[in-house]
Motif scaffolding. Structure first.
Motif, mmCIF file in Angstrom:
data_model
loop_
_atom_site.group_PDB
_atom_site.id
_atom_site.type_symbol
_atom_site.label_atom_id
_atom_site.label_comp_id
_atom_site.label_asym_id
_atom_site.label_seq_id
_atom_site.Cartn_x
_atom_site.Cartn_y
_atom_site.Cartn_z
ATOM 1 N N ALA A 1 -5.490 -6.185 5.330
ATOM 2 C CA ALA A 1 -5.399 -4.512 4.748
ATOM 3 C C ALA A 1 -4.240 -3.872 5.341
ATOM 4 O O ALA A 1 -4.365 -3.950 6.692
ATOM 5 C CB ALA A 1 -7.003 -4.278 5.078
ATOM 6 N N ASP A 2 -3.679 -3.102 4.522
ATOM 7 C CA ASP A 2 -3.047 -2.049 5.230
ATOM 8 C C ASP A 2 -4.260 -0.623 5.277
ATOM 9 O O ASP A 2 -4.787 -0.522 4.564
ATOM 10 C CB ASP A 2 -2.065 -1.225 4.214
ATOM 11 C CG ASP A 2 -1.079 -0.189 4.758
ATOM 12 O OD1 ASP A 2 -1.738 0.754 5.013
ATOM 13 O OD2 ASP A 2 0.061 -0.406 4.732
ATOM 14 N N THR A 3 -4.460 -0.339 6.534
ATOM 15 C CA THR A 3 -5.510 0.624 7.055
ATOM 16 C C THR A 3 -4.968 2.094 6.949
ATOM 17 O O THR A 3 -5.817 2.751 7.416
ATOM 18 C CB THR A 3 -6.196 0.201 8.198
ATOM 19 O OG1 THR A 3 -5.348 0.127 9.240
ATOM 20 C CG2 THR A 3 -6.960 -1.118 8.087
ATOM 21 N N THR A 4 -3.920 2.275 6.555
ATOM 22 C CA THR A 4 -3.332 3.500 6.574
ATOM 23 C C THR A 4 -4.161 4.575 5.901
ATOM 24 O O THR A 4 -4.760 5.648 6.374
ATOM 25 C CB THR A 4 -2.046 3.642 5.989
ATOM 26 O OG1 THR A 4 -0.815 2.778 6.855
ATOM 27 C CG2 THR A 4 -1.207 5.157 6.198
ATOM 28 N N LEU A 5 -4.455 4.269 4.625
ATOM 29 C CA LEU A 5 -5.270 5.225 3.741
ATOM 30 C C LEU A 5 -6.763 5.461 4.358
ATOM 31 O O LEU A 5 -7.315 6.530 4.519
ATOM 32 C CB LEU A 5 -5.459 4.866 2.522
ATOM 33 C CG LEU A 5 -6.092 5.770 1.357
ATOM 34 C CD1 LEU A 5 -5.387 7.085 1.425
ATOM 35 C CD2 LEU A 5 -6.439 5.217 0.098
ATOM 36 N N MET A 6 -7.238 4.334 4.945
ATOM 37 C CA MET A 6 -8.797 4.377 5.352
ATOM 38 C C MET A 6 -8.761 5.116 6.520
ATOM 39 O O MET A 6 -9.653 6.092 6.569
ATOM 40 C CB MET A 6 -9.157 2.933 5.720
ATOM 41 C CG MET A 6 -10.298 2.494 6.329
ATOM 42 S SD MET A 6 -10.935 1.037 6.832
ATOM 43 C CE MET A 6 -10.084 1.235 8.632
ATOM 44 N N ASN A 7 -7.781 5.051 7.479
ATOM 45 C CA ASN A 7 -7.584 5.859 8.616
ATOM 46 C C ASN A 7 -7.689 7.347 8.388
ATOM 47 O O ASN A 7 -8.038 8.114 9.098
ATOM 48 C CB ASN A 7 -6.660 5.446 9.673
ATOM 49 C CG ASN A 7 -6.995 3.672 10.233
ATOM 50 O OD1 ASN A 7 -8.166 3.449 10.321
ATOM 51 N ND2 ASN A 7 -5.965 3.251 10.524
ATOM 52 N N LYS A 8 -6.650 7.508 7.379
ATOM 53 C CA LYS A 8 -6.486 8.850 7.102
ATOM 54 C C LYS A 8 -7.568 9.595 6.468
ATOM 55 O O LYS A 8 -8.072 10.825 6.714
ATOM 56 C CB LYS A 8 -5.571 9.153 5.956
ATOM 57 C CG LYS A 8 -4.695 10.552 5.377
ATOM 58 C CD LYS A 8 -3.838 10.326 4.571
ATOM 59 C CE LYS A 8 -3.519 11.776 3.990
ATOM 60 N NZ LYS A 8 -2.492 11.865 2.748
ATOM 61 N N LEU A 9 -8.365 9.251 5.340
ATOM 62 C CA LEU A 9 -9.563 9.700 4.860
ATOM 63 C C LEU A 9 -10.732 9.529 5.698
ATOM 64 O O LEU A 9 -11.553 10.417 5.680
ATOM 65 C CB LEU A 9 -9.575 8.833 3.690
ATOM 66 C CG LEU A 9 -8.593 8.760 2.686
ATOM 67 C CD1 LEU A 9 -9.119 8.286 1.104
ATOM 68 C CD2 LEU A 9 -8.041 10.452 2.193
ATOM 69 N N LEU A 10 -11.030 8.506 6.426
ATOM 70 C CA LEU A 10 -12.173 8.294 7.104
ATOM 71 C C LEU A 10 -12.159 8.405 8.675
ATOM 72 O O LEU A 10 -13.277 8.643 9.509
ATOM 73 C CB LEU A 10 -12.716 6.652 7.111
ATOM 74 C CG LEU A 10 -12.888 6.312 5.536
ATOM 75 C CD1 LEU A 10 -13.562 4.903 5.295
ATOM 76 C CD2 LEU A 10 -13.531 7.303 4.524
ATOM 77 N N GLY A 11 -10.846 8.538 8.995
ATOM 78 C CA GLY A 11 -10.788 8.600 10.584
ATOM 79 C C GLY A 11 -10.956 7.266 11.219
ATOM 80 O O GLY A 11 -11.496 6.342 10.517
ATOM 81 N N ASP A 12 -10.419 6.993 12.362
ATOM 82 C CA ASP A 12 -10.400 5.696 12.962
ATOM 83 C C ASP A 12 -11.530 5.568 13.932
ATOM 84 O O ASP A 12 -11.959 6.532 14.374
ATOM 85 C CB ASP A 12 -9.071 5.558 13.694
ATOM 86 C CG ASP A 12 -8.680 4.099 14.268
ATOM 87 O OD1 ASP A 12 -9.581 3.080 13.506
ATOM 88 O OD2 ASP A 12 -7.948 3.842 15.043
#
Length: 314
Positions: free
Chosen positions: A276-287
């Protein structure tokens, strides 16, 4: 207290999500036909409706009830199995989604969160796959999941606030170890524990992005009330690559055992590798800190050992 419908709470992910919601003090209803899940896996205090989500009659008892959000987790979750009965697969994974979206519109439930899959990407030569990549599903299962995402786009126009989480390879305690057609890590672990030899379908160089069950549930919870996730498709993975060869070695090392490993022909529609590219996940949900494959594997083994001891003492 909010009221949530979590489909498939007798299964692996659904049970964990329902437990988290109940622990936080919410009311949880589930619809599950027990075709792959177990009634014993249902959390205490859950309102259980035994039924098929693709069958309108399953919703009779909750028509008119205030539901704050629907989490659609139920469905057939094996690409391999989908080739055995494509019609059954589309009922489980696509027709069920349509029925639930219709339920949301008629019941004035404006929030719908869907467990989709990384399988929708199909063959992809990107090292890490973004949500914007073209989808080329290679199994009936993946086609049905992608179709569900497209139906969600339409229902967003009817006022349903939808989110689709493309789950990568979920693993952890509570996974169905007896199902040798779904869940790469659990399939190998079960064979190391209880078979004379370990049968691996496909190349040892294949790879996956393994995400621990607790991190998946955290992802669902973060999506629930965040407006920035409305009408979004979001990868839910770690972005870390683990090969089949490395995974087999981890299991051997953790169990302190060696077994014959036999490689056979791969299954139809199986992907060689994806992360997975997690860029969007981290942006929307936080890391947040993710459980490693090694630590998650150890948790699974400890859970199995504890369960076995309890069963032996009964």
């Amino acid at each position: 207290m909010s009221s949530y419908l979590v489909t498939g709470a007798a299964g692996f992910v659904g049970s964990a999500l329902a437990s988290r919601l109940l622990k936080e003090g919410h009311e949880v209803i589930t619809i599950d036909d027990l075709s792959t899940g177990y009634e014993s896996a249902l959390p205490k205090r859950i309102n259980f409706i035994q039924g098929d989500c693709s069958d309108l009659s399953s919703f009779k008892t909750i028509q008119g009830k205030k539901i704050d959000a629907v989490f659609h987790i139920a469905g057939q979750s094996s690409g391999e199995v989908s080739f055995e009965d494509p019609i059954k697969d589309i009922k489980a994974n696509t027709e069920s989604t349509l029925q639930l979206l219709e339920f949301c519109v008629k019941n004035e439930c404006s929030r719908f969160i869907y467990a989709s899959t990384m399988s929708v990407y199909g063959t992809n030569d990107q090292i890490k796959v973004k949500e914007t990549e073209n989808s080329s599903p290679k199994s009936f299962y993946a086609v049905g999941k992608l179709a569900s995402e497209k139906y969600m786009d339409i229902y967003a126009g009817y006022g349903v606030k939808t989110s689709a989480l493309r789950l990568f390879n979920v693993f952890g305690p509570g996974q169905n170890m007896s199902n040798l057609k779904q869940g790469m890590l659990s399939i190998y672990l079960e064979q190391f524990l209880n078979s004379e030899e370990v049968i691996v379908k496909g190349s040892q160089d294949r790879y996956r992005d393994f995400i621990y069950i607790d991190d998946v549930i955290e992802g669902f919870m973060r999506v629930l009330n965040r407006q920035n996730t409305f009408s979004k498709i979001i990868n839910l993975g770690t972005g870390k690559k683990t090969t089949v060869k490395a995974l087999l070695q981890m299991i051997e090392d953790k169990l302190l055992t060696e077994k014959k490993i036999r490689f056979v022909e791969g299954t139809p529609g199986d992907l060689f590798g994806i992360t997975a590219d997690t860029t969007l996940m981290n942006k929307l949900l936080g890391d947040w800190p993710k459980t490693s494959v090694l630590d998650g594997l150890e948790n699974m083994i400890n859970h199995i050992n504890t369960s076995n001891k309890i069963n032996e003492s009964e």
